[in-house]
Write an enzyme that holds these catalytic residues in place. Sequence first.
Site, PDB file in Angstrom:
ATOM      1  N   LYS A  62       3.556  -0.903  15.094  1.00  0.00           N
ATOM      2  CA  LYS A  62       3.412   0.232  14.166  1.00  0.00           C
ATOM      3  C   LYS A  62       2.432  -0.120  13.051  1.00  0.00           C
ATOM      4  CE  LYS A  62       7.544  -1.404  11.747  1.00  0.00           C
ATOM      5  NZ  LYS A  62       9.006  -1.218  11.599  1.00  0.00           N
ATOM      6  N   TYR A 283     -11.099  -5.972 -16.668  1.00  0.00           N
ATOM      7  CA  TYR A 283     -10.578  -4.764 -17.328  1.00  0.00           C
ATOM      8  C   TYR A 283      -9.557  -5.113 -18.405  1.00  0.00           C
ATOM      9  CZ  TYR A 283     -12.561  -1.287 -14.130  1.00  0.00           C
ATOM     10  OH  TYR A 283     -13.401  -0.464 -13.425  1.00  0.00           O
TER      11      TYR A 283
END
Length: 388
Positions: A62, A283
């Site tokens: 999956k 940042y």
Amino acid sequence: MLSILSSWRAELQATHYKMAGETGSQSTNAAGCLTVDISALSRNYDALARKAYPSRVAAVVKADAYGLGANRVARKLYQRGCKKIFVAQLMEACDLRPALPPDAEIYILNGLQPGSERHCAAEALVPVINSIEQWKNWKSLAIELGRRLPAVVQFDTGMSRLGIAPDERRLLAEELTQGSRHIDILYLMSHLASADDEYSAQNDNQRAAFARIKSEFPGYGFSLANSAGVFLGEDYCETLARPGIALYGGSPLTMNNLMEPVVQLDVAVIQVRVVPGGTKVGYGGVHITTAETRLATIAAGYADGIPRSLSGRGAAYYQGTRLPIVGRVSMDSTIVDVSALPVGALQLGSLVEVIGPNQTIEDVARDAATISYEILTGLGHRFCRVYR
Ligand SMILES: *Cc1c(COP(=O)(O)O)cnc(C)c1O
């Protein structure tokens, strides 16, 4: 071993440049190289098959085989003798169907939404039936088509996620006596909630609950164990085990990892600079250098699966040297402190290791306060991918 690794690294570096040079802009801008060791994956399958024997072992692919490429993985394991493949969703199953020979059985763990039954039957896929409603919808289609349709029936044994609830079992029993003319039940299954903790009492409770289901519905094939469940012992393996993470080198248990690593991630350096002490990095300026520091910016960030939670915590590696992540991880880039390396060791286009011999997916997951599953499924699509 070391020389094999460094020659592999040189080869990878060459491949990276070659692809960048040959195929133009797309590869030139590749964030780096994701290497999937498909033969290690095969060996992990073999190890699980030996461990679970005489139970059979399926493969859970999956979420694009936990991010590693469902078609490649499923085809390889099919060649290895694994004919039973689990995905989560109908669309995943449809994508996989043409990649595999007709005798490969593809199972859909999340079951079917109303209205998708016809599509599922047309593609010869096997739904996991998680409710009486789904059972009835599948049975109606079987009656309409005038043929038996295959299914797995899942029971909830304590996870409260998917499957027939204990108080619905009587209803299911009635359905089974009438409905089994229409539905060919390949397995009765359940899923373990705490298998990665071998000391959890929930394992025993779920196994006991599953034993009651087996005695109520005798004569079927049964399936309970995920990767960790296989290592809980033969009591858990039943007819068919369903490992996922262990195939991809993740640790099935919290303790020592018995699986071979499958994934390596090398990310390209896109800038190297020297900054004086007192310089803000990244940042928010949350990191401020305390002395002159050499920094390298690498071409992958949280959009590529380097979790933002690694800001100021994780590291990359270059030839065994740890390069701590400094400041916040950005969307497309991450800054590492390379002061520990000789001047000039890293240049524009050099590759540094983010997952590999120095740092497993479990290490990265631990630093990021998550699990290896999330690291693998989060790996982005801006890397060139090499299967070897
Ligand atoms: C994902 C999943 C698996 C595989 O689990 P791993 O822990 O990756 O081995 C098996 N069964 C079900 C129902 C699942 O959802």
